[in-house]
Write a protein that holds these residues in place. Sequence first.
Motif, short mmCIF file in Angstrom:
data_model
loop_
_atom_site.label_atom_id
_atom_site.label_comp_id
_atom_site.label_asym_id
_atom_site.label_seq_id
_atom_site.Cartn_x
_atom_site.Cartn_y
_atom_site.Cartn_z
N TYR A 31 -4.74 -2.32 7.51
CA TYR A 31 -5.70 -2.21 6.49
C TYR A 31 -5.45 -3.56 5.54
CZ TYR A 31 -7.04 2.58 7.25
OH TYR A 31 -7.85 3.60 7.88
N ILE A 67 -5.64 10.05 3.74
CA ILE A 67 -5.12 9.57 2.63
C ILE A 67 -5.64 10.41 1.56
CG2 ILE A 67 -4.81 7.58 1.06
CD1 ILE A 67 -4.90 5.76 3.42
N LEU A 72 -8.94 2.37 2.29
CA LEU A 72 -8.24 3.50 1.98
C LEU A 72 -9.16 4.80 1.61
CD1 LEU A 72 -5.14 2.05 0.16
CD2 LEU A 72 -5.40 2.49 2.45
N ALA A 100 0.35 5.38 0.12
CA ALA A 100 -0.41 6.12 0.58
C ALA A 100 0.17 7.65 0.40
CB ALA A 100 -1.24 5.63 1.85
N ASP A 124 -10.36 6.59 4.62
CA ASP A 124 -9.45 7.28 5.52
C ASP A 124 -9.10 8.77 5.18
OD1 ASP A 124 -6.98 7.94 6.88
OD2 ASP A 124 -6.48 6.04 7.32
N TYR A 137 -3.46 6.87 -3.37
CA TYR A 137 -2.89 5.64 -3.24
C TYR A 137 -2.84 4.70 -4.32
CZ TYR A 137 -7.64 3.70 -3.26
OH TYR A 137 -8.86 3.33 -3.93
N LEU A 154 -1.11 9.17 9.29
CA LEU A 154 -1.61 7.79 9.27
C LEU A 154 -0.38 6.95 9.95
CD1 LEU A 154 -3.41 5.51 8.32
CD2 LEU A 154 -2.11 5.70 6.14
N ILE A 190 0.86 -1.27 0.07
CA ILE A 190 -0.09 0.08 0.05
C ILE A 190 0.93 1.32 0.04
CG2 ILE A 190 -1.81 1.28 1.12
CD1 ILE A 190 -2.50 -1.43 2.53
N ARG A 243 -1.49 1.37 11.66
CA ARG A 243 -2.91 1.31 10.95
C ARG A 243 -2.62 0.97 9.69
NH1 ARG A 243 -7.77 0.46 12.23
NH2 ARG A 243 -7.50 -0.93 10.61
N GLN A 244 -1.76 1.30 8.68
CA GLN A 244 -1.73 1.09 7.53
C GLN A 244 -1.49 -0.17 7.15
OE1 GLN A 244 0.93 3.62 5.14
NE2 GLN A 244 0.77 3.03 3.25
#
Length: 266
Positions: free
Chosen positions: A190, A239, A233, A176, A236, A242, A182, A174, A186-187
């Motif tokens: 996801y 962000i 995403l 972002a 959020d 992404y 962030l 990912i 947490r990322q």
Amino acid sequence: MNTNTLSNNNLPDVQSSADPRNIAIEYVGVRGVELPITVASESGIQPTVAQIGMYVALPAEHKGTHMSRFLGLLKEHNRALCRETLVELMQDMLEALESNAGCIDFDFPFFVKKHAPVSKLECLMNYRVHYRVEHKNGKTFVTQTVTVPVTSLCPCSKEISLYGAHNQRSHVTIAARLKGDLSLERQIRYAEESASCELWSRLKRVDEKYVTEKAYENPKFVEDLVRDVAVALNSDKNIEAYRVQAENFESIHNHSAYAQITNGLE
């Protein structure tokens, strides 16, 4: 040679001399710099070791840039990496190198303390993180990328087989572009929450039973992986753009399955 009388004031500055070819350079700098750093995380400050690249734009009239200044900036910036400190480092780099555009890359391992799902056995899981900070056209962008190993189980295999289903380890990446804070954790979540099952580095038999059965009850194609991450995403507010990629290292093929969704990221 008497070095006591030497100084920058009485030595020629070749880098600052004019260049007759009149060709601008998009990025020039240093790469492959390996240094200990600290990173901001939900649990506090985490030490790690990063591979670093730092680059600035060089106008057509200048012969070269001052390479030693990049290393000096890294020595001076000893705060934990996060969106705020990365933007500050970029601003200081552009000022020190007298440039209006630049790019900084940090690549490093990041660790999360986890507990096995049933036995609660403590372990550390390692993930790959990449920070890219870029300044161009008067704007600074911070892109935070994580690569997360997960388990995926094939819905088709489950549907057509009398028993069992093939599964495999997958990598979800990912990238972002941040407009707010962030956390890396947490990322990472996801990606893990969108998989058939997350991974742990240590498991007891009761945990292995849990992982096997959860993946079987939660089959995902590679297409499902990227779509489910994209849904998370999209919601959020930190962000602004992404790219999500998933690669399944297939257990019944000698190739990988791959999918990608990009939203606003070049």
